[in-house]
Design an enzyme around this catalytic site. Structure first.
Site, PDB file in Angstrom:
ATOM      1  CE  LYS A 183      22.914 -23.781  30.483  1.00 26.29           C
ATOM      2  NZ  LYS A 183      23.318 -22.671  29.580  1.00 26.29           N
ATOM      3  CD  GLU A 258      22.469 -16.242  44.091  1.00 25.98           C
ATOM      4  OE1 GLU A 258      21.443 -15.535  43.923  1.00 25.98           O
ATOM      5  OE2 GLU A 258      23.569 -15.976  43.604  1.00 25.98           O
ATOM      6  CB  CYS A 297      21.728 -11.767  41.963  1.00 27.26           C
ATOM      7  SG  CYS A 297      23.190 -12.294  42.874  1.00 27.26           S
ATOM      8  CD  GLU A 400      16.841 -10.306  39.754  1.00 25.79           C
ATOM      9  OE1 GLU A 400      17.870 -10.300  40.434  1.00 25.79           O
ATOM     10  OE2 GLU A 400      16.329 -11.356  39.298  1.00 25.79           O
TER      11      GLU A 400
END
Length: 506
Positions: A183, A258, A297, A400
């Site tokens: 997906k 992750e 990331c 983040e």
């Protein structure tokens, strides 16, 4: 905005070797973030489509040839895929740039890295020994540990590096002999669809590769909880990753996550002692923070710099950040593209506003740029931003941001630098800049992050495992450990001269 009827709807769900529309008939417009206009219309799948794709992958694993295909043949197919990626490099690089908002040069580099990943895992499995012999202490016993495919793999990938992140999962899964359902992000699915087409062209058997385009709350959730899925591999944010792990828990399937990062880039004064060293450290700090508009990331979003060089370093950094050329990624000379969506830009604006209210000093950026011919007014652009005099209590430092925002913290001692760099709930990556080789190794050894770059930032090697500590996730991608994620280990104990044991009377 253009009407969806102007676009030809594509059948983008692939299950059991066939392309089709969503069962519900639903579709989704794919938006070019440079001008906020739709450029594709794809199928919007749901739980029913997901169940069909999982069933196809299950049949292909349980009844099909792929898990039993000899390793040299599996490796040869992966190499054919790599060759097809090279053939279509320009087309795929431009599609990645349009879909994700990055520059076309970044898109081309992504395709090169994807091809490298397929070649690496082909070479890795082709060069392996058939099994590890275990000495049982008897010539009549043959004992060996072998690796087998884990089964049906569910893969959920992020919007920032659509094809690259897909390849880090698909290549090792196929090399190990698995089947899969992927997906992609509903925001940036186009190159993953193209990769499935290349796998079919390369000769992958029907049902091995399946894709469902659709949202996370339906497709992703179903993949995570389905009892016929043996592994779920997710790359994305912490909140969504936690939901994936919770959904997978009742079926005790293997989970690889992750997740996010808040990565420190630690610069010692001795790295800036020469003009060349100073220029290199500044240049790499820009690269660390602003490549792909900071939507990475592993972005070096936290500059942690020795106090004695802070003023000069940050001044030059801000001066150069102001000169970064923003625009549509497919235009020549553009260095930074838009953010991926209006929602993402609003999130970045919220973090910058909160930082300024908490006492940060704006050195550059902090706003939407003026429109220009290469920067359409409706595009999701945001200027590269440097926030000075930051501290750990600020949200912009702790959380983040995933945008072109660099925060600046200072230190005086090595111990203080390490403490600042480790003061995060994440632990994905970090950088260390110093001319002292002993200090470099010492500091790298003390940092609690999965990857440490010394006098560099952002490179990765397909041979080296990638993953994080803390809330940056569990499991590893790339390298031998990345292949191991997609395997089960079996111990085969063979008695060549069986005899009665006579444990019991009778």
């Amino acid at each position: 905005m253009a009407e969806s009827t102007e676009l030809q709807a594509r059948e983008t769900i692939h299950a059991g070797g066939k392309w089709r529309a969503a069962t519900s008939g639903a579709t989704r417009e794919i938006i070019d973030p440079a001008d906020a206009l739709p450029f594709a219309l794809i199928a919007e799948g749901d739980e029913k489509d997901t169940d069909l794709a999982i069933a196809a992958a299950r049949r292909a694993f349980d009844e099909g040839p792929w898990p039993h295909t000899p390793v040299p043949e599996r490796a040869a197919l992966l190499r054919r895929v790599a060759d097809l990626l090279v053939r279509d490099r320009e087309k795929l690089g431009r599609l990645e740039a349009q879909d994700a908002g990055k520059t076309v040069e970044e898109g081309r580099v992504d395709i090169d890295c994807v091809a490298d990943a397929f070649r690496y895992f082909a070479d890795l499995v082709a060069g392996e020994a058939p099994g590890r012999v275990v000495d049982a202490g008897s010539p009549d016993i043959h004992s060996v540990v072998v690796h087998e495919p884990i089964g049906v793999c569910a893969m959920i990938t992020p919007w920032n590096y659509p094809l690259l992140q897909a390849s880090w999962k698909i290549a090792p899964a196929l090399a190990a002999g698995n089947t899969f359902v992927i997906k992609p992000s509903e925001i940036t699915p186009m190159t993953t669809i193209a990769l499935i087409e290349l796998l079919v062209e390369a000769g992958l058997p029907e049902g091995v590769a399946n894709i469902v385009t659709g949202p996370g709350h339906s497709v992703g959730a179903r993949l995570s909880e389905h009892p016929d899925v043996d592994l779920v591999s997710f790359t994305g944010g912490l909140v969504s990753g936690t939901k994936v792990a919770q959904a997978a828990a009742p079926t005790v399937k293997k989970v690889a996550l992750e997740l996010g990062g808040k990565n420190p880039n630690v610069v010692f004064a001795d790295a800036c002692a020469t003009e060349e060293g100073f220029d290199t450290a500044v240049d790499q700090a820009l690269n660390a923070a602003f490549i792909h508009s900071g939507q990475v990331c592993s972005a070096g979003a936290r500059l942690i710099i020795e106090e004695s060089v802070r003023d000069r370093f940050v001044g030059e950094l801000a001066r150069r950040a102001e000169k970064i050329r923003l625009g549509r990624g497919t235009e020549d000379g553009v260095e930074c593209g838009p953010l991926v969506s209006e929602q993402q830009r609003a999130k970045v604006e919220m973090y910058v506003d909160s930082a300024l209210k908490e006492g940060a000093v704006l050195r550059c950026g902090g706003k939407r740029p003026e429109p220009s011919p290469e920067r359409p007014e409706n595009g999701y652009f945001y200027e590269p931003t440097v926030l000075d005099h930051c501290h750990r209590e600020m949200r912009v430092v702790r959380e983040e941001v995933f945008g072109p925002v660099l925060t600046v913290e200072t230190f005086r001692t090595e111990d203080e630098a390490v403490a600042l760099a480790n003061d995060t709930e994440y632990g994905l990556a970090g950088g260390v800049w110093t001319a002292d080789a002993g200090r470099a190794r010492r500091v790298a050894g003390r940092l609690r992050h999965g990857t440490i770059w010394i006098n560099d930032f952002h490179p990765y090697l397909p041979q080296a495992e990638w993953g994080g500590f803390g809330k940056s996730g569990v499991g590893r991608e790339l390298g031998p450990a990345g292949l191991a994620e997609y395997r089960e280990t079996k111990h085969v104990y063979q008695n060549l001269a069986p005899k009665p044991v006579r444990w019991f009377a009778g």
